[in-house]
Design a protein around this motif. Structure first.
Motif, mmCIF file in Angstrom:
data_model
loop_
_atom_site.group_PDB
_atom_site.id
_atom_site.type_symbol
_atom_site.label_atom_id
_atom_site.label_comp_id
_atom_site.label_asym_id
_atom_site.label_seq_id
_atom_site.Cartn_x
_atom_site.Cartn_y
_atom_site.Cartn_z
ATOM 1 N N ALA A 108 0.580 -0.876 -0.421
ATOM 2 C CA ALA A 108 -0.120 -0.348 -0.425
ATOM 3 C C ALA A 108 0.828 1.486 -0.030
ATOM 4 O O ALA A 108 0.977 1.545 0.995
ATOM 5 N N VAL A 109 1.798 1.513 -0.979
ATOM 6 C CA VAL A 109 2.686 2.807 -1.199
ATOM 7 C C VAL A 109 1.767 3.892 -1.879
ATOM 8 O O VAL A 109 2.679 5.243 -1.817
ATOM 9 N N GLY A 110 1.165 4.179 -2.146
ATOM 10 C CA GLY A 110 -0.646 5.184 -2.330
ATOM 11 C C GLY A 110 -0.417 6.230 -1.507
ATOM 12 O O GLY A 110 0.354 6.126 0.614
ATOM 13 N N GLU A 111 -1.201 7.149 -1.622
ATOM 14 C CA GLU A 111 -1.222 8.397 -0.450
ATOM 15 C C GLU A 111 -2.377 8.140 0.156
ATOM 16 O O GLU A 111 -3.842 7.612 -1.077
ATOM 17 N N LEU A 112 -2.666 8.547 1.438
ATOM 18 C CA LEU A 112 -4.945 8.014 2.280
ATOM 19 C C LEU A 112 -5.293 9.388 1.756
ATOM 20 O O LEU A 112 -4.773 10.138 1.571
ATOM 21 N N VAL A 113 -6.232 8.848 1.552
ATOM 22 C CA VAL A 113 -7.239 9.970 1.395
ATOM 23 C C VAL A 113 -8.180 10.366 2.271
ATOM 24 O O VAL A 113 -9.040 9.071 2.970
ATOM 25 N N ASN A 119 -12.293 8.800 8.388
ATOM 26 C CA ASN A 119 -12.418 7.703 7.928
ATOM 27 C C ASN A 119 -10.833 8.067 6.600
ATOM 28 O O ASN A 119 -11.454 8.812 5.720
ATOM 29 N N LEU A 120 -9.796 7.314 6.958
ATOM 30 C CA LEU A 120 -8.829 7.123 6.013
ATOM 31 C C LEU A 120 -9.106 5.866 4.287
ATOM 32 O O LEU A 120 -9.409 4.522 4.775
ATOM 33 N N TYR A 121 -9.020 5.912 3.514
ATOM 34 C CA TYR A 121 -8.972 5.358 2.723
ATOM 35 C C TYR A 121 -7.696 5.204 1.328
ATOM 36 O O TYR A 121 -7.047 6.173 1.786
ATOM 37 N N GLY A 122 -7.771 4.025 1.506
ATOM 38 C CA GLY A 122 -5.995 3.420 0.242
ATOM 39 C C GLY A 122 -6.440 2.452 -0.358
ATOM 40 O O GLY A 122 -7.254 1.727 -0.176
ATOM 41 N N ALA A 123 -5.600 2.600 -1.407
ATOM 42 C CA ALA A 123 -5.037 1.211 -2.485
ATOM 43 C C ALA A 123 -4.059 0.618 -2.146
ATOM 44 O O ALA A 123 -2.657 0.831 -1.543
ATOM 45 N N ALA A 124 -4.152 -1.151 -2.449
ATOM 46 C CA ALA A 124 -2.714 -2.052 -1.837
ATOM 47 C C ALA A 124 -2.646 -2.233 -3.368
ATOM 48 O O ALA A 124 -3.806 -2.783 -3.972
ATOM 49 N N ARG A 125 -1.145 -1.974 -3.333
ATOM 50 C CA ARG A 125 -0.954 -2.647 -5.060
ATOM 51 C C ARG A 125 -0.898 -4.009 -5.392
ATOM 52 O O ARG A 125 -1.384 -4.198 -6.631
ATOM 53 N N SER A 126 -1.058 -5.082 -4.285
ATOM 54 C CA SER A 126 -0.718 -6.497 -4.111
ATOM 55 C C SER A 126 -1.516 -6.929 -3.511
ATOM 56 O O SER A 126 -1.997 -6.145 -2.275
ATOM 57 N N GLY A 127 -1.276 -8.325 -2.637
ATOM 58 C CA GLY A 127 -2.311 -8.576 -2.151
ATOM 59 C C GLY A 127 -3.440 -8.936 -2.411
ATOM 60 O O GLY A 127 -3.948 -8.911 -3.343
ATOM 61 N N GLY A 128 -3.963 -9.579 -1.352
ATOM 62 C CA GLY A 128 -5.877 -9.733 -1.415
ATOM 63 C C GLY A 128 -5.880 -11.402 -1.780
ATOM 64 O O GLY A 128 -5.464 -11.967 -1.791
ATOM 65 N N LEU A 129 -7.306 -11.573 -1.741
ATOM 66 C CA LEU A 129 -7.915 -12.701 -2.047
ATOM 67 C C LEU A 129 -7.294 -13.055 -3.023
ATOM 68 O O LEU A 129 -7.149 -14.768 -3.869
ATOM 69 N N HIS A 130 -6.808 -12.308 -4.325
ATOM 70 C CA HIS A 130 -6.518 -12.545 -5.394
ATOM 71 C C HIS A 130 -5.390 -12.070 -5.980
ATOM 72 O O HIS A 130 -4.862 -12.198 -7.162
ATOM 73 N N PRO A 159 -3.778 -2.456 -8.641
ATOM 74 C CA PRO A 159 -4.559 -0.320 -7.825
ATOM 75 C C PRO A 159 -3.183 0.797 -7.584
ATOM 76 O O PRO A 159 -2.181 0.469 -6.965
ATOM 77 N N TRP A 160 -3.140 1.676 -8.071
ATOM 78 C CA TRP A 160 -1.848 2.393 -8.465
ATOM 79 C C TRP A 160 -2.146 4.159 -7.587
ATOM 80 O O TRP A 160 -3.625 4.612 -8.544
ATOM 81 N N GLY A 161 -1.579 4.429 -7.009
ATOM 82 C CA GLY A 161 -1.708 6.352 -7.227
ATOM 83 C C GLY A 161 -2.944 6.228 -6.523
ATOM 84 O O GLY A 161 -3.315 5.332 -5.425
ATOM 85 N N ARG A 162 -3.387 7.478 -5.542
ATOM 86 C CA ARG A 162 -3.723 7.771 -4.998
ATOM 87 C C ARG A 162 -5.441 7.972 -5.399
ATOM 88 O O ARG A 162 -5.623 7.976 -6.789
#
Length: 383
Positions: A108-113, A119-130, A159-162
Motif C-alpha cells: 500500500a504505497v499510495g497516498e491516503l484520502v 475515515n481513511l481510504y487507500g489502495a494496496a497494489r498487491s495482496g488480497g484474495l486474488h 491499483p496504483w496512485g492516490r
C-alpha cells in the motif's frame, strides 16, 4: 521496485519512438528557465521509523485540521507488510494505527484520502484474495475493512496512485494492469462496495496509469506512463457519467515522457504535472496543459543540482508557486525539494543527503510548511 508478482512494464516500445532525446536542439536547451540553489530556511527530520511503526515509507502524506499527518509504510509492522500510521506534528509522536496483513493488501504505497468523518481510504497494489490488490478503509475506531479485492479481468490489477473521493462518498482510482486489454483501468467504487470500470486502456490511448486521479466537475483527469501516439504516455480525461474517455495529449519526448504523478489544477483551469524522463536533458519536466489543450514545457530538469526525474505530485500555493520533490540529483545526488515560481525560476529549497535518503511520495502543505517522507523519515521544509 515493483513487486515481483505484478505485471512488469515492457522494455520494448509498443509504438516506435520517433524522437531521439540526444538530438534535442541547442535552441531548446538555451531556452531553459533558470535555477537557483537555496538551502531551506528550515529543514527538520521529524521522526525516524522503526520496525513496529513501519519501514520503507513510500506514500505521500495527508493531514487533518488537528495537526495530524497520516501515511502508509510499505513494510514493517506486526506482519511485515506495512502499517497505516499517524504523527502529531507538535510532538513528532508516531502511532501505528494498523498493521496490514496480506489478505488486506500488500504494498500500500499510495497516498491516503480522508473523508469528512475522518475515515481513511487507500489502495494496496498487491495482496488480497486474488493477489491483485485491494481498496480498504480504516475508520475512526481503527477498524480496517477491505472494500474491494481486485480480479484481474475485467476489473484491473495492481491499483496504483492516490484515490479521490466525491461528495457522495464514491471513490475513484486506477489500476496499472488488467482490464479488458490488460493495460490498466479507471474505476469507481461506490459506498455500497460496487465497483464499476469506467475505462479500460488500450495502446492507442495509453497504458499503465500510475499517478492517481484529479477530480473536477464530473470528470477524472490522469496520466498513463506509456504508449499513446508516440509511445511516451498520455494525459487523459474520463467523464464519470458515461465513461467517455478523451486523450488530451500524447507526449512526444522533447516535452517530456513517462508522466508518473497525479495532475493538479489551478483556478483558471490550467493543469500541471511532471514527467520522469524526457525534456531537454532526458531528466523530466514540469508541464502545463491549458484549457485549450496546448501543452507547454515550463522547466526541464538537468539531473544535476536542480534535481531529476520528478515523481511526486506538485503542490500549488495561493501565490502560484509550484512545489515538488525529485528522487535524484541535488548537491548529493539523492534528491531535492524545489519551488517553481510564476516567473519561471526553479529554486532548490533542500538537497537531501545520505542520512536523509531520497524523498518518496507526494508532499503535503500545511500553514506554508511542506511535509514529506524519505525511506524511514518524515521531514518538513519551510520555504
Amino acid at each position: 521496485m515493483k513487486h515481483t508478482a505484478q505485471p512488469q512494464r515492457s522494455t520494448t516500445n509498443i509504438i516506435p519512438r520517433i524522437v531521439n532525446i540526444a538530438l534535442v536542439t541547442a535552441a531548446l536547451a538555451a531556452a531553459l528557465i533558470c535555477t537557483t540553489l537555496v538551502q531551506a530556511q528550515t529543514y527538520d527530520r521529524l521522526h525516524r521509523f522503526h520496525g513496529a511503526e513501519g519501514t520503507n515509507l513510500r506514500g505521500g502524506l495527508t493531514g487533518d485540521a488537528n495537526g495530524h499527518l497520516y501515511g502508509i509504510a510499505k513494510n514493517g509492522g506486526d506482519f511485515g507488510v506495512g502499517t497505516i500510521y499517524a504523527m502529531k506534528i507538535a510532538t513528532k509522536r508516531v502511532v501505528a494505527l494498523h498493521s496490514m496483513q496480506y489478505v488486506e493488501g500488500e504494498e500500500a504505497v499510495g497516498e491516503l484520502v480522508r473523508d469528512a468523518m475522518g475515515n481513511l481510504y487507500g489502495a494496496a497494489r498487491s495482496g488480497g484474495l486474488h493477489s491483485c490488490g485491494t481498496v480498504f478503509k480504516l475508520d475512526t475506531k481503527l477498524v480496517l475493512t477491505v472494500l474491494h479485492t481486485f480480479i484481474d479481468s475485467p476489473e484491473g490489477c495492481n491499483p496504483w496512485g492516490r484515490l479521490v473521493i466525491d461528495s457522495g462518498g464514491n471513490l475513484y482510482g486506477t489500476t496499472y494492469a488488467g482490464g479488458q486489454s490488460r493495460w490498466g483501468t479507471v474505476y469507481k467504487l461506490d459506498p455500497a462496495g460496487v465497483l464499476t470500470v469506467l475505462h479500460s486502456f488500450s495502446v492507442s490511448d495509453g497504458i499503465g496509469p500510475e499517478g492517481g486521479l484529479l477530480l473536477h466537475a464530473g470528470y477524472l483527469y490522469g496520466v498513463t506512463t506509456g504508449a499513446g501516439l508516440y509511445g511516451y504516455g498520455t494525459i487523459f480525461r474520463v467523464q464519470i457519467a458515461t465513461g467517455a474517455t478523451t486523450t488530451l495529449h500524447s507526449f512526444e519526448g522533447t516535452e517530456g515522457m513517462d508522466p508518473d504523478a497525479a495532475l493538479i489544477r489551478d483556478a483558471a483551469g490550467n493543469i500541471y504535472g511532471t514527467t520522469v524522463d524526457g525534456g531537454a536533458y532526458n531528466k523530466g519536466v514540469i508541464f502545463r496543459l491549458d484549457r485549450t489543450g496546448v501543452l507547454t514545457t515550463l522547466y526541464s530538469f538537468t539531473g544535476g543540482e536542480d534535481g531529476g526525474s520528478p515523481r511526486a505530485t506538485l503542490v500549488l500555493d495561493a501565490a502560484g508557486n509550484l512545489y515538488g520533490a525529485t528522487p535524484y540529483g541535488g548537491m548529493h545526488g539523492v534528491g531535492t525539494v524545489f519551488r517553481f515560481d510564476p516567473n519561471g525560476t526553479e529554486t532548490v529549497l533542500y538537497s537531501f543527503d545520505n542520512i536523509d535518503g531520497s524523498p518518496n511520495g507526494n508532499l503535503y502543505m500545511d500553514a506554508g510548511i511542506l511535509y514529506g517522507t524519505t525511506g524511514n523519515w518524515i521531514f518538513s521544509v519551510t520555504p
